[in-house]
Write a protein that holds these residues in place. Structure first.
Motif, PDB file in Angstrom:
ATOM      1  N   UNK A  93       0.825  -1.210   0.000  1.00  0.00           N
ATOM      2  CA  UNK A  93       0.000   0.000   0.000  1.00  0.00           C
ATOM      3  C   UNK A  93       0.861   1.263   0.000  1.00  0.00           C
ATOM      4  N   UNK A  94       0.559   2.186  -0.910  1.00  0.00           N
ATOM      5  CA  UNK A  94       1.265   3.468  -0.968  1.00  0.00           C
ATOM      6  C   UNK A  94       0.344   4.660  -0.712  1.00  0.00           C
ATOM      7  N   UNK A  95      -0.970   4.485  -0.897  1.00  0.00           N
ATOM      8  CA  UNK A  95      -1.890   5.605  -0.746  1.00  0.00           C
ATOM      9  C   UNK A  95      -3.151   5.132  -0.020  1.00  0.00           C
ATOM     10  N   UNK A  96      -3.512   5.835   1.062  1.00  0.00           N
ATOM     11  CA  UNK A  96      -4.705   5.511   1.830  1.00  0.00           C
ATOM     12  C   UNK A  96      -5.535   6.768   2.035  1.00  0.00           C
ATOM     13  N   UNK A  97      -6.831   6.672   1.705  1.00  0.00           N
ATOM     14  CA  UNK A  97      -7.762   7.788   1.894  1.00  0.00           C
ATOM     15  C   UNK A  97      -8.943   7.318   2.738  1.00  0.00           C
ATOM     16  N   UNK A  98      -9.229   8.041   3.821  1.00  0.00           N
ATOM     17  CA  UNK A  98     -10.389   7.755   4.665  1.00  0.00           C
ATOM     18  C   UNK A  98     -11.204   9.032   4.743  1.00  0.00           C
ATOM     19  N   UNK A  99     -12.464   8.974   4.311  1.00  0.00           N
ATOM     20  CA  UNK A  99     -13.288  10.183   4.256  1.00  0.00           C
ATOM     21  C   UNK A  99     -14.691   9.889   4.792  1.00  0.00           C
ATOM     22  N   UNK A 100     -15.144  10.679   5.719  1.00  0.00           N
ATOM     23  CA  UNK A 100     -16.528  10.623   6.159  1.00  0.00           C
ATOM     24  C   UNK A 100     -16.931   9.363   6.894  1.00  0.00           C
ATOM     25  N   UNK A 101     -15.973   8.547   7.347  1.00  0.00           N
ATOM     26  CA  UNK A 101     -16.313   7.380   8.166  1.00  0.00           C
ATOM     27  C   UNK A 101     -16.416   7.872   9.617  1.00  0.00           C
ATOM     28  N   UNK A 102     -17.469   8.576   9.900  1.00  0.00           N
ATOM     29  CA  UNK A 102     -17.550   9.405  11.104  1.00  0.00           C
ATOM     30  C   UNK A 102     -17.610   8.630  12.408  1.00  0.00           C
ATOM     31  N   UNK A 103     -17.921   7.329  12.338  1.00  0.00           N
ATOM     32  CA  UNK A 103     -17.982   6.531  13.569  1.00  0.00           C
ATOM     33  C   UNK A 103     -16.720   5.709  13.811  1.00  0.00           C
ATOM     34  N   UNK A 104     -15.748   5.791  12.930  1.00  0.00           N
ATOM     35  CA  UNK A 104     -14.501   5.066  13.127  1.00  0.00           C
ATOM     36  C   UNK A 104     -13.757   5.672  14.322  1.00  0.00           C
ATOM     37  N   UNK A 105     -13.458   4.855  15.329  1.00  0.00           N
ATOM     38  CA  UNK A 105     -12.930   5.367  16.590  1.00  0.00           C
ATOM     39  C   UNK A 105     -11.460   5.741  16.491  1.00  0.00           C
ATOM     40  N   UNK A 106     -10.690   4.978  15.725  1.00  0.00           N
ATOM     41  CA  UNK A 106      -9.261   5.255  15.593  1.00  0.00           C
ATOM     42  C   UNK A 106      -8.743   4.578  14.329  1.00  0.00           C
ATOM     43  N   UNK A 107      -7.606   5.046  13.874  1.00  0.00           N
ATOM     44  CA  UNK A 107      -6.999   4.345  12.749  1.00  0.00           C
ATOM     45  C   UNK A 107      -6.326   3.089  13.281  1.00  0.00           C
ATOM     46  N   UNK A 108      -6.197   2.041  12.485  1.00  0.00           N
ATOM     47  CA  UNK A 108      -5.699   0.759  13.009  1.00  0.00           C
ATOM     48  C   UNK A 108      -4.249   0.849  13.475  1.00  0.00           C
ATOM     49  N   UNK A 109      -3.941   0.136  14.519  1.00  0.00           N
ATOM     50  CA  UNK A 109      -2.585   0.120  15.063  1.00  0.00           C
ATOM     51  C   UNK A 109      -1.599  -0.474  14.058  1.00  0.00           C
ATOM     52  N   UNK A 110      -2.075  -1.409  13.248  1.00  0.00           N
ATOM     53  CA  UNK A 110      -1.206  -2.077  12.284  1.00  0.00           C
ATOM     54  C   UNK A 110      -0.712  -1.184  11.170  1.00  0.00           C
ATOM     55  N   UNK A 111      -1.244   0.036  11.109  1.00  0.00           N
ATOM     56  CA  UNK A 111      -0.811   0.947  10.052  1.00  0.00           C
ATOM     57  C   UNK A 111       0.675   1.298  10.199  1.00  0.00           C
ATOM     58  N   UNK A 112       1.187   1.213  11.437  1.00  0.00           N
ATOM     59  CA  UNK A 112       2.594   1.553  11.644  1.00  0.00           C
ATOM     60  C   UNK A 112       3.531   0.548  10.997  1.00  0.00           C
ATOM     61  N   UNK A 113       3.017  -0.623  10.633  1.00  0.00           N
ATOM     62  CA  UNK A 113       3.839  -1.643   9.980  1.00  0.00           C
ATOM     63  C   UNK A 113       3.813  -1.517   8.456  1.00  0.00           C
ATOM     64  N   UNK A 114       2.941  -0.675   7.939  1.00  0.00           N
ATOM     65  CA  UNK A 114       2.846  -0.509   6.479  1.00  0.00           C
ATOM     66  C   UNK A 114       3.888   0.526   6.062  1.00  0.00           C
TER      67      UNK A 114
END
Length: 920
Positions: free
Chosen positions: A859-880
């Motif tokens: 993965x090189x590009x991630x877009x998150x828009x309007x997911x208003x109930x998402x509590x946090x971004x995933x912890x595993x993102x630090x491994x990407x």
């Protein structure tokens, strides 16, 4: 000359028409036979005629040949169309045949006059026939080589990283012979870089002998001796005047030596094939470094793993440093771009404006510095700002440097000079697009095909669009066109042309009467136009007094494009306008043109191949008018919400690209004119769903490669599903159901669930908007090579990631509004092995996203828009660790958690480059 190549295509087409349609032309047999002989003679002469356009008389000769070829082609094509499609009555046909005989006789007479004048026109070139172009090229290159010999090593290292990478390749531990290439457009710094690494102290210590050779004359086998002698002498050998130096001679001398040979400026693979036999594989770490503008040369010589591509400078500070190094007053005063001794702000601003015209090309920046230094010496009393300002006002300064023109425009023009004839008109067509614009290749190909620049494969197995892609790739590999954006399957989606190359394209186009661009209607109306292709813009709308194009222009214009607020009144002006441009192949009006409906005169444009009226706010079109345009290949009516065509449109059996709103039954007592015919070559169809899909009409379009059907209703879905299942050549499919946020979820909303995609081996892009039930069953039939997937309004109740992550080729995934109705989403270890872009947009129910280590590793590009109930971004993102760009919008809760250094989730994203993080 590009026009020469275009004329050759015209002549070949005309000759083939005469041969293939002899039965239609039998009434004027003698004249036609003479015309056939004349056209064959012209086909033999066309290359020489356009190669020698070096003086006014020769240019006149070439232009007369072009005009005759166009006349002959148009006359033949028009008469055949009239006969074949029964446009005239028998009496009218006899009259038309008589007129044809007269027109052919006139053309034959013109050819005879041209033949008699040939000796006169070519007399001044007789001693050098066929060579002036090469002579000019050799002169340019000789001047370039002389400059290189005297070149001082630059103090500014604009390619520091590139230098280190190339040195590493040269001095690596691999003992086998390595061929390394430096690739890039003319003037980008290939020779400078190769000289720099050649002279580097570390490199010098690594090799027992070294040679730097410019392959910078017109290379033939005769030049092989000179190149081999240079290598031999540079590496400590001697030359016996009585013996010929061969590749074997050099190979023997180098056999037991560790050598570095630099071959600068190789233009074709044949040159490399002739030279490579001189370099022995001694297993001692020897290297060959070559520079070239052509990617295919690098691949032939070094493969893709050992090439290094140079690009223009994107850093304004680097550009300024290079400029100041080559501007003598700066050298003397040690002025820097920033710091205590920088120039006045207005001078810096003006300097940056001038540097922008260089478009980051190092050679152009060097030339600018040298040019201003030279003028400063001539006009020492003139204030510096005034000098710069006057030079900046000369918009053509970069290509008008007198005896030093070889330093920039001359070097760039070499790439154009070396193009094969069939690519020259394709390159010059780029001048019709605005400078620095992103060009969609689909549209570019449609233009090329309409102009008949694309030659059908003799085997017949390759589509015109595929041949067009081959042409584009060749122009890219020659560093004349740059890639802007790739499709998910790796093919080019958008391209652009470097600003200075755009200038060369425009200059050559104007010289050849190939094309002309106008910034206003007034300019078009006032200037006498002889170009075959014209585009009109309205860049200064506030000062625009004229909005109507004159109808008295050259009736031989083949392409006419009007963009940005060019206006057309209705009849009788529009009828007169169309009657004045009967030779058109391309007609492209974009935006609100004031045209409410097309007049009857449009059917007189019988040569038309491309017609686009995108977003022009048309209200109606009489389909019977369009059905007379028998050669039409592209029809674009996108953005015209009120226009519907009837099924007579299917009479256009050569149609390849069709964008429209809807097709309705013809209003002629229930008789459907087009129901028994359909365009068998149709490649692209963008349309709204409607009754036209019934009676198996959709599935008959078996050649379709791209299909997008909008506003699908439940009543259409069964018919669409059956048809799509049989359209196995599809590469891109979009099925867009008519939905509403208030629409209830019912079992009746089952779009597309029954389509089996397993046989769609060519399908790489899929866009589905609509409710999908029975998700696991549906997913098992996804296309096996799917690269791009967009889902919207799917209302999937089970976690879609558990299935989608198993698609091995998927590179782009967008989950849009209400794709998923669950609260948790999981990406498993080893999932999404190829995914590069992920977009999550308005998945309102999503609260938790779990991303396991080892997932999304590409993965090189991630877009998150309007997911208003998402509590946090995933912890595993630090491994990407591959992630380079993260965009989070319309999610205030996450914005706080991701605040730089302070937010609770900052540690998960701190490895992403700061310029790639966008939180809003």
């Amino acid at each position: 000359m590009a026009d020469g190549a275009a004329v050759a295509v015209l002549l070949e087409t005309a000759i083939n028409l005469l041969i293939a349609e002899a039965v239609f032309l039998s009434g004027v047999k003698e004249q036609i036979e003479q015309l056939k002989r004349d056209l064959k003679w012209m086909l033999l002469e066309v290359g020489e005629a356009f190669e020698n356009k070096s003086d006014k008389r020769s240019r006149l000769y070439a232009n007369q040949m072009r005009d005759i070829a166009i006349d002959a082609h148009d006359v033949i094509e028009k008469f055949i169309d009239i006969k074949r499609h029964g446009i005239l009555s028998l009496t009218s046909h006899l009259i038309s045949r008589h007129r044809l005989g007269n027109r052919v006789a006139e053309i034959n007479a013109s050819v005879e006059k041209l033949r008699l004048r040939k000796t006169t026109y070519n007399s001044t070139e007789s001693s050098n026939r066929g060579s002036p172009s090469w002579s000019q090229i050799n002169k340019r290159r000789a001047e370039i080589v002389e400059d290189i010999k005297n070149q001082q090593e630059p103090a500014v290292n604009i390619y520091e990283n590139s230098e280190m990478q190339v040195i590493d390749l040269l001095t690596g531990a691999d003992k086998s012979l390595c061929i390394i290439s430096i690739v890039g457009m003319g003037g980008v710094g290939k020779t400078t870089l190769s000289l720099k690494v050649f002279k580097d102290d570390i490199v010098k210590k690594q090799f027992e002998c070294r040679a730097f050779v410019h392959i910078s004359n017109e290379y033939t086998s005769a030049n092989l001796q000179e190149v081999l002698q240079t290598i031999l002498v540079s590496c400590g050998g001697s030359v016996d005047s009585n013996k010929k130096v061969t590749c074997e001679t050099v190979k023997t001398h180098l056999q037991n030596r560790k050598y570095l040979i630099v071959l600068d400026d190789i233009w074709d693979t044949d040159t490399w094939k002739e030279l490579k036999g001189a370099f022995p594989e001694a297993q001692n770490g020897s290297r060959v470094l070559l520079t070239t503008r052509h990617k295919y040369v690098a691949v032939e010589a070094a493969g893709t793993s050992s090439d290094h591509e140079l690009f223009v400078i994107n850093d304004i500070k680097k550009s300024w440093e290079l400029f100041q190094e080559n501007y003598a007053p700066f050298k003397r005063s040690s002025i820097t771009y920033e710091g205590p001794c920088f120039p006045p702000a207005d001078l810096v601003k003006l300097g940056n404006t001038m540097l922008e015209k260089c478009h980051g090309l190092p050679l152009a920046i060097v030339v600018l510095g040298g040019l201003l230094s030279y003028e400063e010496c001539l006009y020492r009393a003139q204030p510096e700002w005034s000098l710069w300002s006057s030079e900046n006002d000369r918009s053509s300064w970069i290509s008008s440097q007198g005896k030093h023109s070889h330093k920039c425009s001359g070097i760039l023009a070499l790439s154009y000079d070396y193009l094969p004839d069939y690519l020259k008109p394709c390159f010059l067509y780029m001048s019709l697009f605005p400078e620095n614009s992103m060009i969609r290749v689909t549209k570019l190909f449609q233009y090329w095909i309409a102009e008949e620049f694309i030659i059908q494969s003799k085997s017949g197995g390759q589509m015109l669009e595929d041949t067009a892609m081959d042409y584009l790739n060749e122009l890219i590999s020659r560093s004349l066109i740059q890639v802007s954006k790739l499709r998910c399957d790796g093919k080019v989606k958008n391209c652009h042309i470097h600003g200075l190359l755009h200038g060369i394209s425009a200059s050559e186009s104007t010289t050849d009467d190939f094309s002309e661009a106008y910034d206003s209607v007034r300019e078009f109306n006032q200037k006498e136009n002889s170009s075959r292709r014209v585009i009109v813009y309205c860049k200064e709308k506030k000062q625009q007094n004229e909005r109507y194009l004159s109808t008295s222009h050259n009736s031989r214009i083949r392409s006419l494009m009007c963009h940005e607020d060019v206006y057309f009144p209705t009849n009788p002006y529009l009828s007169s306008f169309f009657s004045g441009f009967k030779s058109l192949r391309v007609l492209d009006f974009y935006g609100d043109t004031g045209i409410v409906s097309l007049p009857k005169a449009v059917k007189e444009l019988i040569h038309l191949r491309y017609l686009s009226l995108e977003k022009s706010k048309l209200e109606m079109i009489n389909t019977s008018y369009l059905s007379k345009l028998v050669h039409l290949r592209t029809l674009n009516l996108r953005g015209n919400e009120h226009v519907q065509l009837d099924d007579q449109i299917w009479l256009l059996v050569h149609m390849r690209h069709l964008y429209l709103r809807d097709i309705r039954p013809a209003a002629n007592n229930g008789r459907h004119e087009g129901i028994g015919t359909y365009p068998k070559e149709l490649q692209l169809l963008v349309i709204q769903a409607g009754d036209w899909i019934y009676d198996c009409r959709l599935q008959k379009l078996s050649s379709l490669r791209k299909l997008k059907i909008e506003e699908c209703l439940n009543m259409h879905l069964d018919e669409i599903s059956i048809a799509v299942a049989n359209l196995t050549k599809l590469r891109s499919l979009g099925l867009i159901c008519k939905t509403s946020i208030d629409e209830p979820i019912t079992n009746e909303q089952v779009p597309l669930a029954s389509i089996p995609f397993s046989n769609h081996t060519s399908l790489v892009s899929l866009h589905l908007k609509g409710h999908i039930l029975d998700w696991p069953t549906y997913i098992t039939s996804f296309p096996p090579h799917l690269c791009k997937l967009k889902l919207e309004w799917s209302w999937i109740t089970e976690d879609p990631m558990l299935v989608l992550e198993k698609l091995p080729s998927l590179k782009f995934l967008r989950l849009g509004f209400e794709t998923y109705t669950g609260m948790k989403m999981v990406c498993s270890k080893g999932g999404f092995v190829s995914l590069q872009t992920l977009e999550l947009d308005s998945i309102l129910s999503l609260e938790e996203w779990e991303l396991n280590k080892g997932a999304l590793e590409s993965l090189t590009k991630l877009t998150i828009c309007g997911c208003e109930n998402l509590k946090m971004i995933p912890d595993g993102l630090k491994h990407v660790i591959t992630l380079k760009e993260l965009t989070v919008t319309n999610m205030p809760h996450l914005r706080r958690r991701m605040a730089k250094k302070l937010g609770r989730d900052w540690h998960k994203i701190k490895h992403i480059p700061s310029e790639g993080i966008h939180i809003g």
